[in-house]
Design a protein around this motif. Structure first.
Motif, PDB file in Angstrom:
ATOM      1  N   GLU A  90       9.317  -6.690  18.360  1.00 48.09           N
ATOM      2  CA  GLU A  90       8.249  -5.769  18.784  1.00 48.09           C
ATOM      3  C   GLU A  90       7.985  -4.695  17.735  1.00 48.09           C
ATOM      4  O   GLU A  90       6.855  -4.253  17.579  1.00 48.09           O
ATOM      5  N   PHE A  93       5.693  -6.246  15.488  1.00 44.84           N
ATOM      6  CA  PHE A  93       4.389  -6.400  16.159  1.00 44.84           C
ATOM      7  C   PHE A  93       3.596  -5.093  16.110  1.00 44.84           C
ATOM      8  O   PHE A  93       2.410  -5.078  15.764  1.00 44.84           O
ATOM      9  N   TYR A  94       4.277  -3.979  16.445  1.00 44.57           N
ATOM     10  CA  TYR A  94       3.580  -2.688  16.513  1.00 44.57           C
ATOM     11  C   TYR A  94       3.575  -1.937  15.178  1.00 44.57           C
ATOM     12  O   TYR A  94       2.987  -0.860  15.083  1.00 44.57           O
ATOM     13  N   TRP A 107      -6.101  -6.125  18.825  1.00 43.38           N
ATOM     14  CA  TRP A 107      -5.057  -6.367  19.833  1.00 43.38           C
ATOM     15  C   TRP A 107      -4.413  -5.035  20.240  1.00 43.38           C
ATOM     16  O   TRP A 107      -4.238  -4.734  21.426  1.00 43.38           O
ATOM     17  N   LEU A 111      -4.320  -3.039  23.948  1.00 43.41           N
ATOM     18  CA  LEU A 111      -3.096  -2.621  24.644  1.00 43.41           C
ATOM     19  C   LEU A 111      -3.049  -1.121  24.896  1.00 43.41           C
ATOM     20  O   LEU A 111      -2.167  -0.640  25.622  1.00 43.41           O
ATOM     21  N   THR A 116       1.956   0.366  26.118  1.00 40.01           N
ATOM     22  CA  THR A 116       3.170  -0.352  25.698  1.00 40.01           C
ATOM     23  C   THR A 116       3.549   0.011  24.262  1.00 40.01           C
ATOM     24  O   THR A 116       2.697   0.338  23.445  1.00 40.01           O
ATOM     25  N   LYS A 120      11.953  -1.334  24.675  1.00 41.01           N
ATOM     26  CA  LYS A 120      12.021  -2.175  25.874  1.00 41.01           C
ATOM     27  C   LYS A 120      13.334  -1.920  26.617  1.00 41.01           C
ATOM     28  O   LYS A 120      14.150  -2.839  26.816  1.00 41.01           O
ATOM     29  N   HIS A 176       7.512 -10.538  30.257  1.00 41.68           N
ATOM     30  CA  HIS A 176       7.641 -10.037  28.881  1.00 41.68           C
ATOM     31  C   HIS A 176       7.628 -11.232  27.930  1.00 41.68           C
ATOM     32  O   HIS A 176       8.331 -12.207  28.146  1.00 41.68           O
ATOM     33  N   THR A 177       6.791 -11.100  26.898  1.00 40.32           N
ATOM     34  CA  THR A 177       6.645 -12.217  25.949  1.00 40.32           C
ATOM     35  C   THR A 177       6.794 -11.707  24.515  1.00 40.32           C
ATOM     36  O   THR A 177       5.794 -11.520  23.827  1.00 40.32           O
TER      37      THR A 177
HETATM   38  N1  IYR Z   1       4.575  -8.287  23.566  1.00 40.40           N
HETATM   39  C1  IYR Z   1       4.162  -6.911  23.340  1.00 40.40           C
HETATM   40  C2  IYR Z   1       2.709  -6.708  23.399  1.00 40.40           C
HETATM   41  C3  IYR Z   1       1.978  -6.952  24.659  1.00 40.40           C
HETATM   42  C4  IYR Z   1       0.965  -7.872  24.646  1.00 40.40           C
HETATM   43  C5  IYR Z   1       0.193  -8.071  25.753  1.00 40.40           C
HETATM   44  I1  IYR Z   1      -1.372  -9.336  25.617  1.00 40.40           I
HETATM   45  C6  IYR Z   1       0.443  -7.351  26.923  1.00 40.40           C
HETATM   46  O1  IYR Z   1      -0.357  -7.559  28.047  1.00 40.40           O
HETATM   47  C7  IYR Z   1       1.464  -6.415  26.945  1.00 40.40           C
HETATM   48  C8  IYR Z   1       2.226  -6.243  25.805  1.00 40.40           C
HETATM   49  C9  IYR Z   1       4.923  -5.975  24.275  1.00 40.40           C
HETATM   50  O2  IYR Z   1       5.621  -6.449  25.161  1.00 40.40           O
HETATM   51  O3  IYR Z   1       4.844  -4.768  24.106  1.00 40.40           O
END
Ligand code: IYR
Length: 228
Positions: A90, A93-94, A107, A111, A116, A120, A176-177
């Protein structure tokens, strides 16, 4: 129909009013579900998790191969390891490590209403992480060789039924993905033909839990359905 073994099938008979009332009652219950990001460490009965997984295991699926596996993680050490690996992904990602974010501006913008970020803590606080795996191969016998069909569709439906059952049990969930999430296969000791699909975090909300106001904006029926 080609010849095959059969067993009788029937449903309880409801009149139209009863059908409508039942559908509306379940709709109203499911409308209360929220994705929760503030979990307490309060315990959850294991039997409720078991029942929800059994419910998920009844989902319609390709050729009845039931191409899913639910790895239920509750050990503090495993949860910590999953949190650390997920947060590392993450941060990329961020862009929290100072590098360019892997996520596009579009993206990240999408969000922004959810608030978010790369932290986590719930992956350690919540009592259960259900790591859902999609079995690309295996068949009913899980031999790792037989081809499976409509795997993503099957496991997606199963996850919906899992989440609905957990909600009915009064439990909070979060799908959570982390991306990529290959690390979950090793963490959960699963074979290479299984693909981690999502983590369903299960527990109870903290007393001061909130959800983003954005989350309650649902598209109306007139927008999500057309009648032909
Ligand atoms: N996986 C990241 C980002 C995320 C992506 C989406 I599309 C979401 O609806 C929520 C989060 C995270 O968990 O922060």
């Amino acid at each position: 129909m080609r010849e095959h073994d059969t067993i009788p099938y029937s449903l309880e008979t409801l009149n139209d009013d009863e059908s409508i009332a039942r559908a509306q009652a379940l709709r109203d219950k499911l409308k209360q579900r929220r994705t929760c990001r503030y979990f307490s460490d309060a315990s959850v009965p294991r039997n409720a998790i078991e029942a929800a997984i059994e419910a998920a295991g009844t989902a319609p699926n390709g050729a009845n191969h039931q191409p899913w596996h639910f790895a239920v993680v509750s050990s503090p050490e495993k949860k910590r390891a999953i949190r650390e690996a997920a947060e590392a992904e993450e941060r990329r990602f961020y862009g929290a490590d100072g590098d360019n974010p892997k996520a596009s501006d579009e993206w990240l913008d999408a969000l922004s209403d959810l608030g978010t970020d790369e932290d986590k803590p719930f992956l350690e606080t919540a009592p259960y992480l259900i790591v859902v795996f999609a079995q690309r191969k295996g068949g009913i016998e899980e031999d790792g060789k037989t081809q499976n069909y409509y795997v993503n569709e099957s496991v997606g439906i199963a996850c919906g039924m899992l989440i609905a059952t957990l909600h009915e049990a009064g439990l909070a969930t979060l799908t959570h993905t982390p991306s990529p999430m290959g690390f979950l296969r090793e963490a959960c000791e699963r074979p290479e033909w299984e693909k981690p699909l999502m983590i369903v975090v299960v527990g109870r909300p903290t007393k001061d839990a909130t959800v983003p106001a954005h989350a309650v904006k649902k598209k109306p029926l007139s927008q999500i359905a057309s009648w032909l």
